[in-house]
Design a protein around this motif. Structure first.
Motif, PDB file in Angstrom:
ATOM      1  N   GLN A   1      10.816  -1.217   7.225  1.00 47.54           N
ATOM      2  CA  GLN A   1      10.444  -2.433   6.488  1.00 47.54           C
ATOM      3  C   GLN A   1       8.931  -2.641   6.472  1.00 47.54           C
ATOM      4  N   ALA A   2       8.275  -2.315   7.584  1.00 48.96           N
ATOM      5  CA  ALA A   2       6.821  -2.469   7.641  1.00 48.96           C
ATOM      6  C   ALA A   2       6.149  -1.554   6.624  1.00 48.96           C
ATOM      7  N   LEU A   3       6.616  -0.305   6.547  1.00 43.60           N
ATOM      8  CA  LEU A   3       6.046   0.642   5.579  1.00 43.60           C
ATOM      9  C   LEU A   3       6.339   0.205   4.149  1.00 43.60           C
ATOM     10  N   ASP A   4       7.530  -0.344   3.939  1.00 46.79           N
ATOM     11  CA  ASP A   4       7.881  -0.823   2.601  1.00 46.79           C
ATOM     12  C   ASP A   4       7.009  -2.013   2.215  1.00 46.79           C
ATOM     13  N   SER A   5       6.741  -2.892   3.192  1.00 50.87           N
ATOM     14  CA  SER A   5       5.887  -4.053   2.898  1.00 50.87           C
ATOM     15  C   SER A   5       4.469  -3.595   2.556  1.00 50.87           C
ATOM     16  N   PHE A   6       4.018  -2.495   3.190  1.00 57.33           N
ATOM     17  CA  PHE A   6       2.693  -1.951   2.862  1.00 57.33           C
ATOM     18  C   PHE A   6       2.713  -1.314   1.479  1.00 57.33           C
ATOM     19  N   ALA A   7       3.765  -0.567   1.169  1.00 57.41           N
ATOM     20  CA  ALA A   7       3.860   0.108  -0.133  1.00 57.41           C
ATOM     21  C   ALA A   7       3.821  -0.908  -1.271  1.00 57.41           C
ATOM     22  N   ARG A   8       4.459  -2.051  -1.065  1.00 59.79           N
ATOM     23  CA  ARG A   8       4.545  -3.072  -2.125  1.00 59.79           C
ATOM     24  C   ARG A   8       3.578  -4.230  -1.896  1.00 59.79           C
ATOM     25  N   LEU A   9       2.824  -4.154  -0.771  1.00 60.35           N
ATOM     26  CA  LEU A   9       1.934  -5.256  -0.378  1.00 60.35           C
ATOM     27  C   LEU A   9       2.681  -6.590  -0.446  1.00 60.35           C
ATOM     28  N   ASP A  10       3.844  -6.601   0.207  1.00 63.66           N
ATOM     29  CA  ASP A  10       4.767  -7.737   0.190  1.00 63.66           C
ATOM     30  C   ASP A  10       4.613  -8.520   1.496  1.00 63.66           C
ATOM     31  N   THR A  11       3.928  -9.654   1.437  1.00 66.77           N
ATOM     32  CA  THR A  11       3.687 -10.433   2.652  1.00 66.77           C
ATOM     33  C   THR A  11       4.961 -11.107   3.163  1.00 66.77           C
ATOM     34  N   GLY A  12       5.884 -11.394   2.265  1.00 60.35           N
ATOM     35  CA  GLY A  12       7.151 -11.998   2.684  1.00 60.35           C
ATOM     36  C   GLY A  12       7.933 -11.055   3.581  1.00 60.35           C
ATOM     37  N   GLN A  13       8.006  -9.797   3.169  1.00 65.55           N
ATOM     38  CA  GLN A  13       8.699  -8.807   3.977  1.00 65.55           C
ATOM     39  C   GLN A  13       7.946  -8.546   5.283  1.00 65.55           C
ATOM     40  N   ALA A  14       6.634  -8.530   5.213  1.00 61.38           N
ATOM     41  CA  ALA A  14       5.823  -8.335   6.420  1.00 61.38           C
ATOM     42  C   ALA A  14       6.089  -9.444   7.431  1.00 61.38           C
ATOM     43  N   THR A  15       6.179 -10.676   6.957  1.00 61.01           N
ATOM     44  CA  THR A  15       6.463 -11.814   7.831  1.00 61.01           C
ATOM     45  C   THR A  15       7.838 -11.672   8.477  1.00 61.01           C
ATOM     46  N   GLN A  16       8.800 -11.160   7.712  1.00 60.32           N
ATOM     47  CA  GLN A  16      10.147 -10.948   8.237  1.00 60.32           C
ATOM     48  C   GLN A  16      10.138  -9.927   9.377  1.00 60.32           C
ATOM     49  N   VAL A  17       9.363  -8.875   9.238  1.00 61.24           N
ATOM     50  CA  VAL A  17       9.256  -7.863  10.292  1.00 61.24           C
ATOM     51  C   VAL A  17       8.708  -8.486  11.573  1.00 61.24           C
ATOM     52  N   ILE A  18       7.686  -9.308  11.436  1.00 66.16           N
ATOM     53  CA  ILE A  18       7.082  -9.958  12.601  1.00 66.16           C
ATOM     54  C   ILE A  18       8.107 -10.819  13.331  1.00 66.16           C
ATOM     55  N   ARG A  19       8.937 -11.528  12.564  1.00 65.67           N
ATOM     56  CA  ARG A  19       9.984 -12.363  13.174  1.00 65.67           C
ATOM     57  C   ARG A  19      11.037 -11.507  13.879  1.00 65.67           C
ATOM     58  N   LEU A  20      11.460 -10.430  13.220  1.00 67.52           N
ATOM     59  CA  LEU A  20      12.524  -9.579  13.761  1.00 67.52           C
ATOM     60  C   LEU A  20      12.090  -8.855  15.032  1.00 67.52           C
ATOM     61  N   ASP A  21      10.788  -8.637  15.190  1.00 69.13           N
ATOM     62  CA  ASP A  21      10.321  -7.958  16.399  1.00 69.13           C
ATOM     63  C   ASP A  21      10.640  -8.783  17.644  1.00 69.13           C
TER      64      ASP A  21
END
Length: 230
Positions: free
Chosen positions: A141-161
């Protein structure tokens, strides 16, 4: 003059696009390494351990190549604003990817030690398999958020950690109890703890990558904010 400026701008865009592609290539390799380690843990395929350890060399080579490209872009193109954030963010992301690769190598070596002692890792450390799959999902998910520059997905990764951290602590408590009840399992349990710790750190690196995505897109540095609030 405008034509020359356009060519320079076009080449700069190509440099940045190539940089992003290289990061995703490196990330894909790390993701493959983590998945292979999970398979080795459950299947008993010790032969794959060597491939995981060897693959870490390629991860290290990519880190050096991307770092060189970042330095070249900054020196030659003198990027500003969002372009500069992208280059700086990439330089931090590849560091986390390289460290995730190092943790995967630790997992592989821990698995090999357990097999060499005549055990199967899957018999020990309840929940380690699930923990590893959760960490691998964070990397993806982190790599996908970087590929799409998706801050919503990035925030989700931070929560899931946070969930990965909680699960890791639960596994450690169970293993300590296991060792106290049967001292013969101490050696293998310590190897399992080493593996679980490496998995937990892979989740941390995925979180760090996601924090850099937010920095690249929004210019906000959210590292250590939670710690400062405690």
């Amino acid at each position: 003059m405008m034509t020359e400026s356009h060519h320079v701008s076009s080449r700069f865009d190509e440099d940045l696009a190539r940089l992003r592609t290289q990061v995703l290539q490196m990330g894909g390799l790390v993701e493959t390494q983590v998945a292979a380690a999970i398979d080795a843990y459950s299947s008993g395929e010790v032969g794959s351990v060597k491939a995981i350890v060897d693959g870490d060399r390629r991860v290290n080579e990519l880190e050096k190549a991307i770092d060189d490209d970042c330095a070249h872009i900054i020196a030659k193109r003198q990027p500003t604003a969002s372009d500069l954030r992208l280059v700086l963010g990439v330089s931090k992301i590849v560091t986390d990817l390289e460290r995730a690769g190092d943790e995967t190598k630790k997992i592989a070596k821990g698995i090999r030690r357990i097999y060499e002692n005549g055990h199967l890792p899957g018999q020990f450390g309840p929940g380690v398999q699930h923990l590893a799959e959760a960490a691998l999902n964070l990397v993806r998910q982190a790599l996908d958020s970087f590929a799409r520059l998706d801050t919503g997905q990035a925030t989700q990764v931070i929560r899931l950690d946070d969930d990965v951290d909680v699960e890791f602590k639960s596994i450690i408590r169970q293993l300590i109890t296991h060792m106290m009840e049967d001292p013969r399992t101490i050696t293998t349990s310590i190897d399992i703890i080493t593996i679980a710790r490496a998995i937990e750190r892979i989740g941390d690196h995925a979180k760090n990558i996601s924090e850099q995505v937010i920095y690249i897109v929004e210019g906000r540095d959210i590292r250590h904010i939670k710690e400062a609030a405690k």
